[in-house]
Design a protein around this motif. Structure first.
Motif, PDB file in Angstrom:
ATOM      1  N   THR A 231       0.666  -1.410   0.057  1.00 24.94           N
ATOM      2  CA  THR A 231      -0.652   0.094  -0.215  1.00 24.94           C
ATOM      3  C   THR A 231       0.556   1.609   0.107  1.00 24.94           C
ATOM      4  O   THR A 231       1.691   1.681   0.443  1.00 24.94           O
ATOM      5  N   GLN A 236      -1.324   6.850  -9.530  1.00 23.93           N
ATOM      6  CA  GLN A 236      -0.954   5.343  -9.530  1.00 23.93           C
ATOM      7  C   GLN A 236      -0.404   5.574 -11.064  1.00 23.93           C
ATOM      8  O   GLN A 236       0.943   4.663 -10.865  1.00 23.93           O
ATOM      9  N   SER A 240       3.134   2.808 -10.014  1.00 23.90           N
ATOM     10  CA  SER A 240       3.465   1.773 -10.668  1.00 23.90           C
ATOM     11  C   SER A 240       4.568   1.674 -12.433  1.00 23.90           C
ATOM     12  O   SER A 240       5.548   0.266 -12.092  1.00 23.90           O
ATOM     13  N   VAL A 254      -3.052  -2.423  -9.700  1.00 27.33           N
ATOM     14  CA  VAL A 254      -3.528  -1.652  -8.511  1.00 27.33           C
ATOM     15  C   VAL A 254      -5.023  -3.204  -8.404  1.00 27.33           C
ATOM     16  O   VAL A 254      -5.661  -3.763  -8.499  1.00 27.33           O
ATOM     17  N   LYS A 257      -9.913  -0.291  -4.400  1.00 26.78           N
ATOM     18  CA  LYS A 257      -9.665   1.186  -4.837  1.00 26.78           C
ATOM     19  C   LYS A 257      -9.359   2.056  -3.884  1.00 26.78           C
ATOM     20  O   LYS A 257      -8.801   1.553  -2.649  1.00 26.78           O
ATOM     21  N   PRO A 258      -9.154   3.175  -4.257  1.00 29.81           N
ATOM     22  CA  PRO A 258      -7.941   4.093  -3.739  1.00 29.81           C
ATOM     23  C   PRO A 258      -8.337   4.411  -2.368  1.00 29.81           C
ATOM     24  O   PRO A 258      -9.780   4.576  -1.705  1.00 29.81           O
ATOM     25  N   ASN A 259      -7.432   4.872  -1.245  1.00 29.44           N
ATOM     26  CA  ASN A 259      -8.057   5.080   0.036  1.00 29.44           C
ATOM     27  C   ASN A 259      -7.320   5.936   0.233  1.00 29.44           C
ATOM     28  O   ASN A 259      -6.516   6.187   0.069  1.00 29.44           O
ATOM     29  N   THR A 262      -3.752   6.584  -0.994  1.00 30.42           N
ATOM     30  CA  THR A 262      -3.030   5.705  -1.335  1.00 30.42           C
ATOM     31  C   THR A 262      -3.675   4.607  -1.420  1.00 30.42           C
ATOM     32  O   THR A 262      -5.013   4.453  -2.573  1.00 30.42           O
ATOM     33  N   LEU A 263      -2.993   3.715  -2.599  1.00 34.56           N
ATOM     34  CA  LEU A 263      -3.364   3.034  -3.216  1.00 34.56           C
ATOM     35  C   LEU A 263      -2.828   1.706  -2.679  1.00 34.56           C
ATOM     36  O   LEU A 263      -1.315   1.321  -2.759  1.00 34.56           O
ATOM     37  N   THR A 264      -3.252   0.218  -3.112  1.00 38.53           N
ATOM     38  CA  THR A 264      -2.745  -1.020  -2.291  1.00 38.53           C
ATOM     39  C   THR A 264      -2.309  -1.895  -4.258  1.00 38.53           C
ATOM     40  O   THR A 264      -3.421  -1.785  -5.313  1.00 38.53           O
ATOM     41  N   TYR A 265      -1.239  -2.124  -4.554  1.00 39.15           N
ATOM     42  CA  TYR A 265      -0.892  -2.754  -5.724  1.00 39.15           C
ATOM     43  C   TYR A 265      -0.586  -4.259  -5.065  1.00 39.15           C
ATOM     44  O   TYR A 265      -0.258  -4.495  -3.535  1.00 39.15           O
TER      45      TYR A 265
END
Lengths: 315, 234
Positions: A231, A236, A240, A254, A257-259, A262-265
């Protein structure tokens, strides 16, 4: 200890078990894993001599189940899926009956039953009618029944079904401790159970063996890549790109959804290369903080699904 | 074998089943005993013939659960995977039911004892009739055990037992009416014809062998039915 050789069971047109072979070594705890209806119970019923096989043989300690059933039955304690208890008997009446049925000498019965009841935690319930016991306690009585006569082999068909989490842990520990003295075959469709208790796993699907190995090896063998979830706070497309530039990374995508920002990859890389350190430095250099980093080892669940769905593809 | 025997006997006497059946049997016997005492000269032997008929209703209820229940509750697995052989299990169960029947029969012996106080002697003929009754009971119970092995439903087991025994009891009445080969067969399976010999005071080897064979055959068939189902069941 147990040799299963080309075992087949047909019910009319339906082949419940197709030509399966495996061996169980002395003192081993073998997990028997498969979805519902895979043939686990059928195989166990054959091993214990409840059902005869259509083809193939089962040998326990060198004795063939069809040729010398009584020798085999003496060596096996069986807990079927439904604990085979008489509901109108008390726990102690029932266990005494089973002792007689298994030819335990009268002089040894009391000491043995006391030990077993202590071990299974039913000492406080000896005088109760089995129909008044909860499912968990009936299961324990069933397990106690299988231990009577101190058989070399225990065959346990889904021993933790219907128990509460605390009881499950207790029964698992009990099985583990029993594994020191007995050879155990344990069936389950609950995977953590098998990986927690068993030394070796046989995965069965649609009546055929899909895999046989230790839980660790299964996990390694089927894992051609290692995966991470990270995260990261940052835009993005840039994050990435940075991830993809790291040596060894195959791809990233990804997750969810973005929080906020932040994004989870999900990052998949070659098995041999640990990308966590380069990832940290790359992100630190770019000024995108890593909030969370976790490795996603393939669980037995994933393996199970993979193995059983691969099978599906073949048909 | 004795483990199964003891367990079955306990379960008869831990539930009201044995008491109700013994009570009912003795009550019905007493009802038939009463007019005999009034009309005949204190001889109990003819009542035994009626008792054979009462058994027709008692035995199917006595035996209906004996194997069907194990199958339904899943305890069959325990019995069949234990080192005790199937033959011993079935014989143990048969003997348990037979013991309950024996107790019933023993209780009815009170009536001739009462009669003996008033000058009705316990004749050798009566003893012969009791021997015959015990043999008849063995045949009935073996058939009851057999019908219990056919299904996991106790009610159906009782009905099969009742209908089967009814046919065998009525066989000698039906035999002349049907005639021919079938008539002969009916004569063969007639349990009552041979029983009549006993209470007429004839203690022949033929009927004794007949009843024992009948019992043995149905115990054997029971074992075969269970074996057969294991090979074919799903």
């Amino acid at each position: 200890m147990i040799e299963i050789n080309k075992l087949t069971k047909r019910y009319g047109q339906i082949e419940a078990v197709k030509n399966i072979s495996f061996t169980v070594n002395e003192g081993e705890i073998l997990g028997f894993l498969g979805p519902n209806g895979a043939g686990k119970s059928t195989t166990m019923n054959i091993i214990t001599g409840y059902l005869p096989a259509t083809e193939g043989s089962v040998k326990v300690d060198g004795f063939d189940i069809l040729e010398e059933p009584e020798e085999v039955k003496k060596r096996i304690g069986f807990l079927p899926e439904q604990p085979p208890v008489y509901k109108d008997m008390t726990v102690s009446e029932y266990l005494k009956f089973v002792s007689d049925l298994k030819y335990v000498p009268k002089s040894k019965q009391k000491a043995q039953l006391d030990d077993i009841m202590e071990l299974c935690g039913i000492t406080d319930h000896v005088g109760r009618l089995i129909k008044n016991l909860s499912k968990g306690y009936r299961q324990r009585v069933g397990l106690a029944q299988s231990l009577i006569g101190n058989p070399d082999v225990l065959v346990l068909d889904e021993p933790t079904v219907g128990l509460d989490p605390k009881q499950i842990i207790e029964i698992r520990n009990l099985i583990k401790s029993l594994g020191k003295k007995h050879t155990i075959i344990l069936s389950s469709h609950i995977l953590p159970e098998v990986s927690a208790v068993c030394e070796r796993v046989v995965i069965i699907n649609k009546g055929e063996i899909a895999a046989v190995d230790t839980p660790e090896n299964l996990s390694k063998g089927l894992n051609s890549a290692s995966r991470l979830t990270a995260t990261i706070a940052g835009p993005q497309n840039q994050v990435s790109k940075l991830i993809n530039d790291i040596y060894g990374v195959k791809y990233n995508e990804v997750l969810g959804k973005p929080n906020k920002d932040t994004l989870t990859y999900v990052i998949e890389s070659d098995k041999e290369i640990d990308v966590r350190r380069p990832l940290f430095f790359a992100m630190a250099k770019a000024g995108y903080p890593i909030i969370e980093l976790r490795s996603m080892d393939m669980t037995l669940e994933d393996i199970f699904l993979k193995v059983t769905t691969v099978e599906e593809g073949v048909h | 074998m004795w483990a199964v025997y003891k367990k079955e006997l306990n379960s008869y006497f831990h539930s009201p089943v044995a008491y109700v059946l013994i009570g009912l049997f003795v009550l019905l016997t007493a009802i038939f005993f009463y007019p005999y005492v009034l009309s005949l000269f204190g001889d109990f032997t003819p009542v035994l013939s009626t008792m054979g008929f009462i058994l027709l209703f008692i035995v199917p209820i006595l035996t209906m659960r004996i194997l069907a229940e194990d199958r339904k509750n899943g305890t069959e697995v325990l019995l069949l995977t234990s080192p005790t052989s199937l033959t011993k299990i079935v014989v143990g169960k048969f003997l348990a039911a037979y013991t309950v029947f024996g107790i019933m029969t023993a209780v009815t012996f009170v009536f001739p004892i009462i009669l003996s106080f008033y000058g009705g002697p316990i004749s050798p003929q009566l003893i012969g009739a009791y021997v015959g009754f015990l043999l008849l009971g063995a045949s009935f119970i073996s058939f009851g055990v057999f019908s219990s092995s056919l299904t996991e439903n106790q009610i159906i087991a009782a009905v099969i037992g009742f209908v089967g025994l009814m046919i065998m009891l009525l066989a000698d009445t039906l035999a002349p009416a049907v005639g021919g080969f079938l008539g002969k067969v009916l004569g063969w399976i007639s349990l009552m014809t041979r029983y009549n010999d006993f209470y007429n005071g004839i203690l022949g080897l033929g009927p004794i062998v007949y009843y024992l064979t009948f019992t043995g055959v149905f115990i054997f068939l029971t074992i075969r039915v269970i074996e057969r189902r294991r090979w074919s069941q799903g």
